[in-house]
Scaffold this active site. Structure first.
Site, mmCIF file in Angstrom:
data_model
loop_
_atom_site.group_PDB
_atom_site.id
_atom_site.type_symbol
_atom_site.label_atom_id
_atom_site.label_comp_id
_atom_site.label_asym_id
_atom_site.label_seq_id
_atom_site.Cartn_x
_atom_site.Cartn_y
_atom_site.Cartn_z
ATOM 1 N N CYS A 128 0.790 -1.307 0.135
ATOM 2 C CA CYS A 128 -0.027 0.055 -0.055
ATOM 3 C C CYS A 128 0.962 1.283 0.272
ATOM 4 O O CYS A 128 0.526 2.287 -0.829
ATOM 5 C CB CYS A 128 -0.984 0.026 1.247
ATOM 6 N N CYS A 224 -6.208 -3.626 6.971
ATOM 7 C CA CYS A 224 -7.463 -2.863 7.015
ATOM 8 C C CYS A 224 -8.776 -3.233 6.204
ATOM 9 O O CYS A 224 -9.737 -2.822 6.519
ATOM 10 C CB CYS A 224 -7.019 -1.198 6.381
#
Length: 392
Positions: A128, A224
């Site tokens: 990410c 997440c």
């Protein structure tokens, strides 16, 4: 030879730099702050706004709101977007939400699923940072004519004699250098990390003193985009064909049982193997996963020891260029985010890049990151790292 006058002028220029390293007033220095909605990025943005910088907050919507709001400890969706907006409104700076769901799915979530199906162990937080945040969002910051982009990561950017360096955070327990090893020299030149010299307790205290609504918000703990806490739920949804049964095989070649699919197993796993009683006198661990054959290989704990790591996709932010001259270099490495850097040596042989650990470690898996640090008492400077493709 540099003249005394030139040195004096250079010194004078440095003294006029603001806290972010620019030779102009804070009000004329535009900073795009990546805001996840958590306390760290919120304090980062609020502090810079308080100091008079031209702050622009940006939050990335990375995955479906409907799933995210069911989980309080996620980031970049639902409640977190609302929290980031409230901080921006309170501190008086503009805030934008960008829809990056497709980018995130392609660069992070799909990679996560495919890596597991290959029998490896992915680290989505690194991917990410490497793609969506420090590639895509950084470009957005430049498009907004920002002088730099700031994040709430716990890591230090230090101006060295040959340009900016990446150093571990002051708060060792919160240091995020492991997850930022793929930051390039060009990206580091544009990035700033205002919280790198703080303890987490200081950050929360500042949030409280500034009256931020996120002062007591819990930290993100899990991946997440895994709202249930079970990564296999995500893989089953994305790759329904992945649950292909196969054999659980002992290192000696004996077939001990069957499994539901390689995605349900990780290197070093002991519990939940589903083996019948009498499969071995000693406890058995997953020592290797052969995705091509669909086999989970098990063995004794001792078989988990590894001292050599084959790496690929090296990112080097140390002195000079990454090349043959570094062969034999003493470094320190992290193979897990929670471990302190351990002594090792770099070996460069032909096209092979190998890290030799001075002391063997256990439970290492392809797909994990091996992060390099300076070989000194502090081991503070991050030199880069690579991805593990093979262990021995």
């Amino acid at each position: 030879m540099t003249s005394p006058l030139a040195n004096k002028l250079k010194s004078g220029e440095k003294s006029k730099l603001n806290s972010l390293g620019f030779a102009k007033p804070e009000s004329e220095t535009r900073v795009v702050v990546a805001m996840s909605g958590g306390v760290d990025s919120s304090v980062c943005a609020a502090l810079l706004a308080q100091q008079g910088y031209d702050v622009v907050g940006v939050t990335l919507q990375l995955y479906d709101h409907g799933e995210a709001i069911q989980k309080a400890k996620a980031c970049c969706a639902g409640q977190d977007i609302y929290d980031a907006q409230r901080v921006a409104e309170m501190m008086g700076f503009p805030h934008y939400v960008l829809d990056y769901e497709s980018n995130f799915k392609e660069s992070v979530i799909d990679d996560f699923a495919d890596t597991y199906l290959q029998g490896a162990t992915p680290i989505p937080c690194v991917r990410c940072n490497q793609t969506v945040k420090f590639r895509d969002l950084l470009q957005v910051a430049k498009d907004l004519d920002a002088d730099c982009m700031a994040t709430g990561h716990y890591i230090r950017r230090v101006e060295g004699p040959n340009g900016p360096e990446l150093h571990r955070a002051h708060d060792g327990g919160k240091d995020q250098s492991y997850f930022l090893f793929a930051t390039t020299k060009a990206q580091l030149d544009f990035l700033r990390f205002p919280l790198g010299a703080m303890d987490k307790s200081e950050t929360r205290k500042l949030a409280s003193e500034m009256g931020l609504n996120v002062a007591s918000k819990p930290d993100s703990q899990d991946i997440c985009f895994v709202p249930t806490g079970k990564y296999t739920d995500v893989i089953e949804k994305l790759r329904p064909e992945a649950a292909t049964p196969g054999n659980i095989v002992h290192m000696d070649g004996t077939v001990l049982g069957t499994h539901r699919g390689v995605m349900y197993y990780t290197i070093g796993q002991r519990r939940g193997l589903g083996l019948p009683d009498g499969s071995g006198a000693d406890p058995l661990f997953v020592v290797r996963i052969d995705a091509d054959k669909g086999e989970v290989i098990v063995g004794p704990r001792k078989a988990l020891e590894r001292s050599q790591l084959w790496l690929t996709d090296i990112n080097w932010i140390g002195q000079g260029e990454f090349g043959p001259e570094l062969d034999g270099m003493a470094i320190k490495v992290k193979v897990r985010s929670t471990r302190p850097p351990a002594p090792a040596h770099l070996r460069l042989s032909g096209n092979h890049i190998i890290v030799e650990l001075d002391t063997p470690d256990m439970g290492l898996s392809p797909g994990q990151a091996c992060v390099f640090y300076a070989n000194d008492d502090q081991a503070a400077r991050t030199l880069g790292g690579g991805w593990i493709t093979r262990t021995e």
